[in-house]
Design an enzyme around this catalytic site. Sequence first.
Site, PDB file in Angstrom:
ATOM      1  N   LYS A 118      -9.333  -0.035  -5.976  1.00 54.54           N
ATOM      2  CA  LYS A 118      -9.349   0.576  -4.649  1.00 54.54           C
ATOM      3  C   LYS A 118     -10.665   1.296  -4.379  1.00 54.54           C
ATOM      4  O   LYS A 118     -11.138   2.076  -5.214  1.00 54.54           O
ATOM      5  CB  LYS A 118      -8.185   1.578  -4.561  1.00 54.54           C
ATOM      6  CG  LYS A 118      -8.083   2.344  -3.247  1.00 54.54           C
ATOM      7  CD  LYS A 118      -7.590   1.489  -2.091  1.00 54.54           C
ATOM      8  CE  LYS A 118      -7.789   2.169  -0.748  1.00 54.54           C
ATOM      9  NZ  LYS A 118      -6.732   3.081  -0.390  1.00 54.54           N
ATOM     10  N   HIS A 132       1.588   5.412  -1.691  1.00 55.30           N
ATOM     11  CA  HIS A 132       1.258   6.590  -2.495  1.00 55.30           C
ATOM     12  C   HIS A 132       2.545   7.149  -3.091  1.00 55.30           C
ATOM     13  O   HIS A 132       3.436   7.551  -2.354  1.00 55.30           O
ATOM     14  CB  HIS A 132       0.580   7.660  -1.629  1.00 55.30           C
ATOM     15  CG  HIS A 132      -0.694   7.175  -1.022  1.00 55.30           C
ATOM     16  ND1 HIS A 132      -1.911   7.297  -1.660  1.00 55.30           N
ATOM     17  CD2 HIS A 132      -0.936   6.517   0.140  1.00 55.30           C
ATOM     18  CE1 HIS A 132      -2.856   6.752  -0.903  1.00 55.30           C
ATOM     19  NE2 HIS A 132      -2.290   6.266   0.189  1.00 55.30           N
ATOM     20  N   LEU A 133       2.595   7.176  -4.435  1.00 59.41           N
ATOM     21  CA  LEU A 133       3.815   7.663  -5.103  1.00 59.41           C
ATOM     22  C   LEU A 133       3.642   9.043  -5.709  1.00 59.41           C
ATOM     23  O   LEU A 133       4.617   9.652  -6.122  1.00 59.41           O
ATOM     24  CB  LEU A 133       4.239   6.693  -6.204  1.00 59.41           C
ATOM     25  CG  LEU A 133       5.057   5.473  -5.783  1.00 59.41           C
ATOM     26  CD1 LEU A 133       5.347   4.610  -7.005  1.00 59.41           C
ATOM     27  CD2 LEU A 133       6.358   5.884  -5.103  1.00 59.41           C
ATOM     28  N   ARG A 134       2.365   9.528  -5.808  1.00 59.20           N
ATOM     29  CA  ARG A 134       2.102  10.801  -6.507  1.00 59.20           C
ATOM     30  C   ARG A 134       2.610  10.716  -7.950  1.00 59.20           C
ATOM     31  O   ARG A 134       2.738   9.642  -8.498  1.00 59.20           O
ATOM     32  CB  ARG A 134       2.720  12.007  -5.756  1.00 59.20           C
ATOM     33  CG  ARG A 134       2.510  12.014  -4.249  1.00 59.20           C
ATOM     34  CD  ARG A 134       1.066  11.901  -3.814  1.00 59.20           C
ATOM     35  NE  ARG A 134       0.922  12.109  -2.368  1.00 59.20           N
ATOM     36  CZ  ARG A 134      -0.070  11.639  -1.642  1.00 59.20           C
ATOM     37  NH1 ARG A 134      -1.030  10.908  -2.203  1.00 59.20           N
ATOM     38  NH2 ARG A 134      -0.143  11.873  -0.354  1.00 59.20           N
ATOM     39  N   HIS A 158       0.865  -1.201   0.000  1.00 60.76           N
ATOM     40  CA  HIS A 158       0.000   0.000   0.000  1.00 60.76           C
ATOM     41  C   HIS A 158       0.894   1.241   0.000  1.00 60.76           C
ATOM     42  O   HIS A 158       1.485   1.591   1.011  1.00 60.76           O
ATOM     43  CB  HIS A 158      -0.914   0.013   1.223  1.00 60.76           C
ATOM     44  CG  HIS A 158      -1.879   1.163   1.229  1.00 60.76           C
ATOM     45  ND1 HIS A 158      -3.245   1.004   1.353  1.00 60.76           N
ATOM     46  CD2 HIS A 158      -1.688   2.516   1.112  1.00 60.76           C
ATOM     47  CE1 HIS A 158      -3.836   2.182   1.330  1.00 60.76           C
ATOM     48  NE2 HIS A 158      -2.908   3.124   1.187  1.00 60.76           N
ATOM     49  N   HIS A 217      -4.699  -0.610   5.680  1.00 58.35           N
ATOM     50  CA  HIS A 217      -4.227   0.159   6.849  1.00 58.35           C
ATOM     51  C   HIS A 217      -5.189   0.074   8.035  1.00 58.35           C
ATOM     52  O   HIS A 217      -5.779   1.073   8.440  1.00 58.35           O
ATOM     53  CB  HIS A 217      -3.912   1.619   6.487  1.00 58.35           C
ATOM     54  CG  HIS A 217      -4.877   2.327   5.591  1.00 58.35           C
ATOM     55  ND1 HIS A 217      -6.224   2.343   5.814  1.00 58.35           N
ATOM     56  CD2 HIS A 217      -4.681   3.040   4.457  1.00 58.35           C
ATOM     57  CE1 HIS A 217      -6.811   3.036   4.869  1.00 58.35           C
ATOM     58  NE2 HIS A 217      -5.903   3.471   4.027  1.00 58.35           N
ATOM     59  N   ASN A 265      -4.943   7.362  -6.222  1.00 65.38           N
ATOM     60  CA  ASN A 265      -5.616   8.630  -5.874  1.00 65.38           C
ATOM     61  C   ASN A 265      -4.812   9.846  -6.316  1.00 65.38           C
ATOM     62  O   ASN A 265      -4.486  10.724  -5.531  1.00 65.38           O
ATOM     63  CB  ASN A 265      -5.950   8.688  -4.371  1.00 65.38           C
ATOM     64  CG  ASN A 265      -4.735   8.681  -3.465  1.00 65.38           C
ATOM     65  OD1 ASN A 265      -3.698   8.108  -3.799  1.00 65.38           O
ATOM     66  ND2 ASN A 265      -4.848   9.320  -2.312  1.00 65.38           N
ATOM     67  N   HIS A 325       3.289  14.603   1.568  1.00 62.44           N
ATOM     68  CA  HIS A 325       2.685  15.919   1.358  1.00 62.44           C
ATOM     69  C   HIS A 325       3.770  16.945   1.640  1.00 62.44           C
ATOM     70  O   HIS A 325       4.568  16.759   2.575  1.00 62.44           O
ATOM     71  CB  HIS A 325       1.522  16.158   2.329  1.00 62.44           C
ATOM     72  CG  HIS A 325       0.328  15.303   2.067  1.00 62.44           C
ATOM     73  ND1 HIS A 325      -0.616  15.593   1.106  1.00 62.44           N
ATOM     74  CD2 HIS A 325      -0.076  14.144   2.640  1.00 62.44           C
ATOM     75  CE1 HIS A 325      -1.560  14.666   1.104  1.00 62.44           C
ATOM     76  NE2 HIS A 325      -1.256  13.761   2.021  1.00 62.44           N
ATOM     77  N   LEU A 381      -4.849   9.261   7.863  1.00 64.24           N
ATOM     78  CA  LEU A 381      -6.164   8.615   7.891  1.00 64.24           C
ATOM     79  C   LEU A 381      -6.039   7.161   7.474  1.00 64.24           C
ATOM     80  O   LEU A 381      -5.294   6.883   6.528  1.00 64.24           O
ATOM     81  CB  LEU A 381      -7.141   9.357   6.969  1.00 64.24           C
ATOM     82  CG  LEU A 381      -7.620  10.697   7.521  1.00 64.24           C
ATOM     83  CD1 LEU A 381      -8.394  11.468   6.461  1.00 64.24           C
ATOM     84  CD2 LEU A 381      -8.467  10.515   8.787  1.00 64.24           C
ATOM     85  N   ALA A 386      -3.784  14.840   5.487  1.00 60.54           N
ATOM     86  CA  ALA A 386      -3.541  13.569   6.174  1.00 60.54           C
ATOM     87  C   ALA A 386      -2.476  12.780   5.432  1.00 60.54           C
ATOM     88  O   ALA A 386      -2.503  12.703   4.206  1.00 60.54           O
ATOM     89  CB  ALA A 386      -4.832  12.767   6.226  1.00 60.54           C
ATOM     90  N   HIS A 420     -10.509   1.276   1.657  1.00 58.38           N
ATOM     91  CA  HIS A 420     -10.260   2.246   2.715  1.00 58.38           C
ATOM     92  C   HIS A 420     -11.472   2.112   3.639  1.00 58.38           C
ATOM     93  O   HIS A 420     -12.568   2.551   3.295  1.00 58.38           O
ATOM     94  CB  HIS A 420     -10.136   3.657   2.147  1.00 58.38           C
ATOM     95  CG  HIS A 420      -9.868   4.688   3.203  1.00 58.38           C
ATOM     96  ND1 HIS A 420      -8.680   5.383   3.288  1.00 58.38           N
ATOM     97  CD2 HIS A 420     -10.615   5.102   4.257  1.00 58.38           C
ATOM     98  CE1 HIS A 420      -8.725   6.190   4.342  1.00 58.38           C
ATOM     99  NE2 HIS A 420      -9.900   6.041   4.941  1.00 58.38           N
ATOM    100  N   ASP A 438       1.506   2.651   3.561  1.00 59.33           N
ATOM    101  CA  ASP A 438       0.669   3.842   3.385  1.00 59.33           C
ATOM    102  C   ASP A 438       1.508   5.120   3.431  1.00 59.33           C
ATOM    103  O   ASP A 438       1.022   6.169   3.863  1.00 59.33           O
ATOM    104  CB  ASP A 438      -0.463   3.899   4.419  1.00 59.33           C
ATOM    105  CG  ASP A 438      -1.544   4.906   4.027  1.00 59.33           C
ATOM    106  OD1 ASP A 438      -1.637   5.237   2.836  1.00 59.33           O
ATOM    107  OD2 ASP A 438      -2.283   5.358   4.925  1.00 59.33           O
TER     108      ASP A 438
HETATM  109  C1  NCD Z   1      -3.397   9.236   1.928  1.00 59.44           C
HETATM  110  C2  NCD Z   1      -2.890  10.254   0.918  1.00 59.44           C
HETATM  111  O1  NCD Z   1      -2.339  11.281   1.324  1.00 59.44           O
HETATM  112  O2  NCD Z   1      -3.002  10.015  -0.286  1.00 59.44           O
HETATM  113  N1  NCD Z   1      -3.394   9.820   3.239  1.00 59.44           N
HETATM  114  C3  NCD Z   1      -3.372   9.158   4.419  1.00 59.44           C
HETATM  115  O3  NCD Z   1      -3.494   9.803   5.467  1.00 59.44           O
HETATM  116  N2  NCD Z   1      -3.193   7.849   4.478  1.00 59.44           N
HETATM  117  C4  NCD Z   1      -4.741   8.741   1.526  1.00 59.44           C
HETATM  118  C5  NCD Z   1      -5.163   7.489   2.248  1.00 59.44           C
HETATM  119  O4  NCD Z   1      -4.587   6.436   2.096  1.00 59.44           O
HETATM  120  O5  NCD Z   1      -6.135   7.566   3.023  1.00 59.44           O
HETATM  121 ZN    ZN Z   2      -3.221   5.114   1.600  1.00 58.07          ZN
END
Ligand code: NCD
Ligand code: ZN
Length: 359
Positions: free
Chosen positions: A113, A29-31, A27, A188, A55, A265, A233, A277, A150, A261
């Site tokens: 997802k 997030h790579l943007r 799990h 998560h 996302n 940011h 989150l 988050a 989620h 996760d």
């Molecule tokens: C994630 C994100 O920033 O893309 N943020 C997080 O707090 N985990 C989104 C997500 O997985 O809920």
């Molecule tokens: Zn996530």
Amino acid sequence: MLVSRSYLMSMQTITSTLTFARPDDWHLHLRDGADMAAVLPHTARQFARAIVMPNLKPPITTTEQAQAYAQRIRAAVPAGLDFTPLMTLYLTDNLPPEEIRRAKDSGGVYAVKLYPAGATTNSDFGVTDLRRCYKTLEMMQTLDLPFLVHGEVTDSAVDIFDREAVFIEKVLIPLRADFPALRVVFEHITTKHAADYVREAEGRIGATITPHHLLYNRNAIFTGGIRPHYYCLPVLKRESHRQALIAAATSGNPRFFLGTDSAPHARGAKEAACGCAGCYVALHALELYAEAFEAANALDKFEAFTSFHGPDFYGLPRNTGTVTLRREDWQVPAQLEFGDSQIVPLRAGETLRWKMIAP
Ligand code: NCD
Ligand code: ZN
């Protein structure tokens, strides 16, 4: 590196090093763009593969978009590192069943997802009512494409600390009754309710657990003031829930596996009147997990959680290489470069007791 199977099966603890099969992040997030280029080297150093969250803005909702995104990721992997992105699609009220077939046929999309609309970062396109998606879910069940959830309701009348427990009763149990053969990952997990549900439930279900939910309870967000870099989150919960997650992760139960996760940011988006988050842990995820397992006296269960249960659940081969952590104090950088801003990693400026050895 060639290693024998018997060597991979049992993690070696030689004096103060841990050598174990190369893990994957289930799990992440790579943007995209420069942000992705800034964070990808951290993940590619620690992990062989990662389930890449869809996302983006706008979200990844077609196989074609997923393939193009995978191509951008592969092009950004630093020379000398070997990393494979495993792509996902973002479920919307309008994702057609035919797109599921295309995704499966492509061989490059590993899951779909669920973001309940409004649940978290970039979830505006998320699902308003799962009943709108039943034809699509039916196709996922038929073609055996996993559903990653989620697990929070978004009803503002439900206390934020109860949203996961309410999701289990109101959404997950009915969903799994209607689609008993659908492979589900409860992403998560943060509560005893979720750990208990995943352990006891019938059928094909797994759960990812983050390093921060293993190491911290909700006090971390409010220690001497508000600490935005501990806000993610689903939000950190009370200590009894953290202990239930530790028990699940170190139980040896194959339903529980690693998913960081890691959610980068920019500093300014976190340290704000309405901060985003997400915790950034891609830099040092393995070190953080090792610390949590060591504190629970469960390093003998570490390798299965980090490196075996995830690929087994997804039906993918386990990795053949190894990675090594050494018992060595080192200081987490105060910040990392992130485009024209910075990221503050979890534990910035503090000392960790495990250190990954090159690469
Ligand atoms: C994630 C994100 O920033 O893309 N943020 C997080 O707090 N985990 C989104 C997500 O997985 O809920
Ligand atoms: Zn996530």
